[in-house]
Write an enzyme that holds these catalytic residues in place. Structure first.
Site, PDB file in Angstrom:
ATOM      1  N   LYS A  12       0.723  -1.291  -0.016  1.00 22.28           N
ATOM      2  CA  LYS A  12       0.033  -0.072   0.022  1.00 22.28           C
ATOM      3  C   LYS A  12       0.990   1.353  -0.171  1.00 22.28           C
ATOM      4  CE  LYS A  12      -2.811   2.831   3.098  1.00 22.28           C
ATOM      5  NZ  LYS A  12      -3.128   2.956   4.517  1.00 22.28           N
ATOM      6  N   ASP A  37      -6.019   0.164   0.144  1.00 24.42           N
ATOM      7  CA  ASP A  37      -6.124   0.330   1.567  1.00 24.42           C
ATOM      8  C   ASP A  37      -7.476  -0.296   1.794  1.00 24.42           C
ATOM      9  OD1 ASP A  37      -8.027   2.336   0.753  1.00 24.42           O
ATOM     10  OD2 ASP A  37      -7.400   3.409   2.291  1.00 24.42           O
TER      11      ASP A  37
END
Length: 236
Positions: free
Chosen positions: A144, A162
């Protein structure tokens, strides 16, 4: 009253078809128009303000399991004192902890940040790399964070996933995955490349304000008529 938009009532209507690549292009066009009225994700805001890969990287580390307002305040305090790997390493551990408090797990994050700064100096001459695989060699940097730095700070292709992106992509039926990392891989196969850079920013803001994890605001949603709402039991 329509049970799909009644506050806290169970979804009872037939499901709509999952979104495909063409469908997601249409809904992104709508959400793009609506996005200015939402709260911008703080890390994306910092990236746009500074176009500094290092600030983007460190802000993302600070943001993990921390509210946006807390991340914003901590980032500003830290960068006023130090905004390079060398400057942060010149701070004492206690000073760094004090500057980023009260972000979640601030002591652990202080250690991670110092480790990242040392690695950046030792491996990359103090420069934040612009490749995902290189970023992943930094201890504490996951996919991420790596994708966010590549996309937000360098403007290179990538899909930052996310919890919001993972949830909404599955809620739309665009992917069927169990983890954010698997969602990223699946999205690379089905999401048109022209949407990669904007996808995270739009969906995070959308997920924070409208498409909440539980009881989303379907009555306020501009794409409610086409959303399959997979996994949604209650809405408002």
């Amino acid at each position: 009253m329509n049970p799909r938009i009644t506050s806290h009532k169970k979804i009872e209507t037939a499901r709509r078809a999952p979104l495909d690549a063409r469908g997601v292009s249409r809904v992104l066009r709508v959400l793009r128009r609506e996005a200015p009225s939402w709260n911008a994700p703080i890390v994306g805001f910092i990236a746009v303000q500074h176009r500094d890969p290092f600030r983007t990287l460190i802000s993302c580390i600070l943001s993990l399991r921390t509210k946006d307002a807390t991340t914003a305040a901590a980032s500003l305090r830290l960068f006023e004192k130090a905004h390079t790997p060398e400057a942060i390493l010149a701070l004492s551990a206690k000073t760094l902890e004090r500057l980023i408090y009260p972000v979640g797990f601030y002591r652990t994050k202080a250690r991670v940040i110092r480790g990242i700064c040392r690695d950046l100096i030792d491996k990359f001459d103090g420069r934040v790399p612009d490749e995902i695989d290189a970023l992943l060699t930094l201890k504490g940097v996951g996919r991420k964070t790596a994708n966010l730095v590549v996309t937000e700070a360098y403007g290179k292709p990538g899909i930052c996933v996310d919890t919001h992106v993972h949830r909404i992509s599955n809620r739309w039926g665009l992917v069927r995955t169990k983890t954010p990392d698997k969602t990223e891989i699946a999205l690379r196969a089905v999401l048109p490349a022209r949407h990669w850079l904007e996808y995270n920013g739009i969906l995070v803001a959308f997920g924070q304000t409208i498409c909440n994890p539980t009881s989303p605001w379907c009555s306020r949603c501009k794409i409610a008529a086409v959303c399959p709402r997979i996994g949604v039991v209650h809405s408002r």
